[in-house]
Design a protein around this motif. Structure first.
Motif, PDB file in Angstrom:
ATOM      1  N   ARG A 117      45.958 -44.122   7.788  1.00 42.75           N
ATOM      2  CA  ARG A 117      45.426 -43.029   8.598  1.00 42.75           C
ATOM      3  C   ARG A 117      45.790 -43.170  10.074  1.00 42.75           C
ATOM      4  O   ARG A 117      45.440 -42.303  10.873  1.00 42.75           O
ATOM      5  CB  ARG A 117      43.911 -42.953   8.428  1.00 42.75           C
ATOM      6  N   THR A 118      46.465 -44.247  10.432  1.00 41.20           N
ATOM      7  CA  THR A 118      46.878 -44.404  11.823  1.00 41.20           C
ATOM      8  C   THR A 118      47.895 -43.326  12.190  1.00 41.20           C
ATOM      9  O   THR A 118      48.921 -43.194  11.521  1.00 41.20           O
ATOM     10  CB  THR A 118      47.516 -45.791  12.052  1.00 41.20           C
ATOM     11  N   PRO A 119      47.642 -42.547  13.223  1.00 46.59           N
ATOM     12  CA  PRO A 119      48.578 -41.470  13.590  1.00 46.59           C
ATOM     13  C   PRO A 119      49.959 -42.001  13.937  1.00 46.59           C
ATOM     14  O   PRO A 119      50.101 -43.071  14.531  1.00 46.59           O
ATOM     15  CB  PRO A 119      47.904 -40.823  14.807  1.00 46.59           C
ATOM     16  N   LEU A 120      50.969 -41.237  13.585  1.00 48.93           N
ATOM     17  CA  LEU A 120      52.354 -41.620  13.815  1.00 48.93           C
ATOM     18  C   LEU A 120      52.653 -41.952  15.273  1.00 48.93           C
ATOM     19  O   LEU A 120      53.321 -42.965  15.544  1.00 48.93           O
ATOM     20  CB  LEU A 120      53.284 -40.504  13.328  1.00 48.93           C
ATOM     21  N   PRO A 121      52.200 -41.169  16.264  1.00 47.73           N
ATOM     22  CA  PRO A 121      52.537 -41.505  17.654  1.00 47.73           C
ATOM     23  C   PRO A 121      52.079 -42.892  18.066  1.00 47.73           C
ATOM     24  O   PRO A 121      52.783 -43.595  18.802  1.00 47.73           O
ATOM     25  CB  PRO A 121      51.817 -40.422  18.462  1.00 47.73           C
ATOM     26  N   LEU A 122      50.898 -43.309  17.607  1.00 42.75           N
ATOM     27  CA  LEU A 122      50.406 -44.642  17.959  1.00 42.75           C
ATOM     28  C   LEU A 122      51.261 -45.734  17.324  1.00 42.75           C
ATOM     29  O   LEU A 122      51.523 -46.767  17.937  1.00 42.75           O
ATOM     30  CB  LEU A 122      48.949 -44.797  17.532  1.00 42.75           C
ATOM     31  N   LEU A 123      51.687 -45.508  16.087  1.00 42.20           N
ATOM     32  CA  LEU A 123      52.542 -46.483  15.414  1.00 42.20           C
ATOM     33  C   LEU A 123      53.888 -46.618  16.125  1.00 42.20           C
ATOM     34  O   LEU A 123      54.382 -47.735  16.349  1.00 42.20           O
ATOM     35  CB  LEU A 123      52.754 -46.078  13.958  1.00 42.20           C
ATOM     36  N   VAL A 124      54.480 -45.487  16.491  1.00 44.55           N
ATOM     37  CA  VAL A 124      55.785 -45.527  17.147  1.00 44.55           C
ATOM     38  C   VAL A 124      55.668 -46.169  18.517  1.00 44.55           C
ATOM     39  O   VAL A 124      56.472 -47.039  18.882  1.00 44.55           O
ATOM     40  CB  VAL A 124      56.376 -44.112  17.255  1.00 44.55           C
ATOM     41  N   TYR A 125      54.686 -45.743  19.289  1.00 43.53           N
ATOM     42  CA  TYR A 125      54.489 -46.300  20.630  1.00 43.53           C
ATOM     43  C   TYR A 125      54.289 -47.814  20.590  1.00 43.53           C
ATOM     44  O   TYR A 125      54.971 -48.571  21.299  1.00 43.53           O
ATOM     45  CB  TYR A 125      53.287 -45.627  21.290  1.00 43.53           C
ATOM     46  N   THR A 126      53.389 -48.254  19.743  1.00 47.37           N
ATOM     47  CA  THR A 126      53.116 -49.691  19.643  1.00 47.37           C
ATOM     48  C   THR A 126      54.320 -50.438  19.093  1.00 47.37           C
ATOM     49  O   THR A 126      54.651 -51.534  19.557  1.00 47.37           O
ATOM     50  CB  THR A 126      51.890 -49.925  18.749  1.00 47.37           C
ATOM     51  N   GLY A 127      54.987 -49.857  18.102  1.00 47.05           N
ATOM     52  CA  GLY A 127      56.152 -50.520  17.518  1.00 47.05           C
ATOM     53  C   GLY A 127      57.278 -50.715  18.504  1.00 47.05           C
ATOM     54  O   GLY A 127      57.919 -51.775  18.531  1.00 47.05           O
ATOM     55  N   VAL A 128      57.542 -49.714  19.342  1.00 50.04           N
ATOM     56  CA  VAL A 128      58.607 -49.849  20.336  1.00 50.04           C
ATOM     57  C   VAL A 128      58.246 -50.911  21.376  1.00 50.04           C
ATOM     58  O   VAL A 128      59.095 -51.713  21.781  1.00 50.04           O
ATOM     59  CB  VAL A 128      58.902 -48.496  21.004  1.00 50.04           C
ATOM     60  N   LEU A 129      56.992 -50.924  21.801  1.00 49.45           N
ATOM     61  CA  LEU A 129      56.565 -51.968  22.741  1.00 49.45           C
ATOM     62  C   LEU A 129      56.736 -53.360  22.135  1.00 49.45           C
ATOM     63  O   LEU A 129      57.211 -54.295  22.801  1.00 49.45           O
ATOM     64  CB  LEU A 129      55.108 -51.756  23.136  1.00 49.45           C
ATOM     65  N   LEU A 130      56.355 -53.515  20.886  1.00 50.76           N
ATOM     66  CA  LEU A 130      56.511 -54.800  20.213  1.00 50.76           C
ATOM     67  C   LEU A 130      57.984 -55.184  20.085  1.00 50.76           C
ATOM     68  O   LEU A 130      58.365 -56.332  20.327  1.00 50.76           O
ATOM     69  CB  LEU A 130      55.866 -54.756  18.833  1.00 50.76           C
ATOM     70  N   LEU A 131      58.817 -54.225  19.720  1.00 50.02           N
ATOM     71  CA  LEU A 131      60.241 -54.494  19.569  1.00 50.02           C
ATOM     72  C   LEU A 131      60.857 -54.947  20.885  1.00 50.02           C
ATOM     73  O   LEU A 131      61.622 -55.927  20.922  1.00 50.02           O
ATOM     74  CB  LEU A 131      60.947 -53.232  19.062  1.00 50.02           C
ATOM     75  N   MET A 132      60.535 -54.267  21.972  1.00 50.06           N
ATOM     76  CA  MET A 132      61.098 -54.626  23.265  1.00 50.06           C
ATOM     77  C   MET A 132      60.562 -55.968  23.753  1.00 50.06           C
ATOM     78  O   MET A 132      61.287 -56.747  24.389  1.00 50.06           O
ATOM     79  CB  MET A 132      60.802 -53.530  24.287  1.00 50.06           C
ATOM     80  N   THR A 133      59.305 -56.236  23.463  1.00 43.90           N
ATOM     81  CA  THR A 133      58.700 -57.489  23.926  1.00 43.90           C
ATOM     82  C   THR A 133      59.226 -58.688  23.154  1.00 43.90           C
ATOM     83  O   THR A 133      59.639 -59.695  23.747  1.00 43.90           O
ATOM     84  CB  THR A 133      57.172 -57.415  23.798  1.00 43.90           C
TER      85      THR A 133
END
Length: 399
Positions: free
Chosen positions: A321-337
């Motif tokens: 149920r986690t909205p897609l924008p939150l998943l993408v935003y968090t995933g990109v931050l994690l990937l870059m970090t």
């Protein structure tokens, strides 16, 4: 997607479909936002006090510690004198150019210093603190929309009590990015595409990781276009296309000035030792920290926090149920970090704007007794108050 939730905590049972706050018992959510802001101010105010006392104790100026530590100096110089500074360290082969720093925060410092008395440091802190307050309210709005008012306040409390949350009270760009990100994500959850795109553009002008906000907006727009089989409103198309404009414009500008439009900015980052190596550098630093006894405490804490972030990311992604924008935003931050080399001890700071990682914890705490939630927050805040002064005044590494 605007109606997707992580739990059933947000109930549209207030007037005109607005959720009734379980904190106030009314449909008006303003008191809840003020409470969240007050909680943030109380938690982080204690952190500022701890740093100030430690600075005084060590014979240093609290204002300079808070406003002129590490990267803050670069932002202040850009605000006062513009771009053009380069530092060369032949011994380590490092060429550090101020072009690595995105322009929005220095521009806001310059504007604030024109109306505020005192040195430019005061203006830099004022911008950062106002942005942090706006971010706290935005984090509360996202948490309330998904989990309910109580969880929204707890989400803010958890975010403010993180070990590296002291960076939210320094002259750094994390508060500004967090503010743009939180409100952009909230706008997406409410279907306000114009606001989301505009905030994404501003986030992209704030720091390199601002591209994560643009990615969230573009991904949400692409999903909406696919869901409507290409018949989405023009606002959706425009938002998806415009969102990366801020980040792309600065990267291209630096590239053009260096004679390499597509690679110039990344060459500047490489001069700082920052490049994307798919996590090889981060893994090597973690192994070094775990394999040696005499390693900076900050390095050990970084390893623990990075592992914890991965666990929280797994919990967030596991909830369908986690909205897609939150998943993408968090995933990109994690990937870059995780994928970026250099500045290993700074990685927890890079993840400060990734507040959605705390949603599973906030949801759990919202179900617990209020006393339990208070105790957890107080303990976390106490640890943050001890770690913050150490990180700034005694660690010897850039946070």
């Amino acid at each position: 997607m605007a109606t997707e939730t992580l739990t059933d905590g947000a109930r549209p049972d207030g007037p005109a479909g607005r959720p009734t706050s379980r904190l106030t018992g009314r449909g008006d959510r303003v008191p809840g936002a003020l409470l969240a802001l007050g909680v943030y101010a109380a938690v982080r105010g204690g952190g500022v006090l701890a740093v100030a006392v430690a600075a005084w104790w060590s014979g240093r100026s609290p204002l300079r510690v808070l406003g002129e530590s590490w990267d803050s100096v670069w932002y202040l110089r850009i605000a006062e004198h513009g771009y053009g500074r380069t530092q060369i360290y032949p011994a380590i082969g490092s060429v550090q150019s101020d072009s690595a720093f995105f322009p929005l925060y220095p521009a806001l410092i310059r504007c604030a210093s024109a109306v505020l008395p005192g040195p430019v440091t005061v203006a830099a802190l004022a911008v950062a603190w106002i942005a942090a307050g706006a971010a706290a309210v935005g984090v509360y709005r996202v948490g309330t929309h998904l989990l309910g008012a109580r969880a929204g306040v707890l989400l803010v409390a958890l975010w403010a009590a993180l070990p590296h949350a002291l960076m939210l009270t320094l002259a750094y760009t994390e508060p500004l990015l967090a503010a743009f990100a939180a409100w952009a994500l909230y706008a997406l959850l409410r279907g306000r595409w114009g606001w989301a795109a505009g905030l994404a553009v501003l986030a992209g002008l704030t720091r390199p990781t601002g591209i994560a906000v643009a990615a969230a907006v573009t991904a949400a727009a692409a999903y909406e276009i696919w869901r409507r089989r290409g018949r989405a409103p023009a606002a959706v198309w425009a938002a998806g296309l415009a969102a990366p404009a801020g980040w792309a414009s600065y990267v291209l500008l630096v590239g053009v000035r260096r004679g390499d439009p597509l690679g110039g900015y990344f060459a500047v980052q490489s001069g700082w030792g920052s490049r994307f190596d798919f996590g090889a550098g981060a893994l090597a630093s973690a192994r070094h920290a775990l394999g040696r006894a005499h390693v900076e405490l900050a390095t050990h804490v970084t390893v623990v926090l990075l592992v914890a972030a991965l666990v929280l990311a797994g919990l967030l992604a596991a909830d369908r149920r986690t909205p897609l924008p939150l998943l993408v935003y968090t995933g990109v931050l994690l990937l870059m970090t995780y994928g970026g080399a250099g500045f290993f001890e700074s990685k927890p700071r890079f993840l400060l704007p990734a507040f959605p990682l705390l949603l599973p914890v906030a949801a759990l705490m919202a179900k617990a007794r209020p006393r339990t939630a208070v105790v957890v927050t107080v303990v976390l805040a106490g640890l943050s108050y001890g770690y913050g002064p150490y990180l700034l005044l005694a660690s010897g590494v850039a946070p």
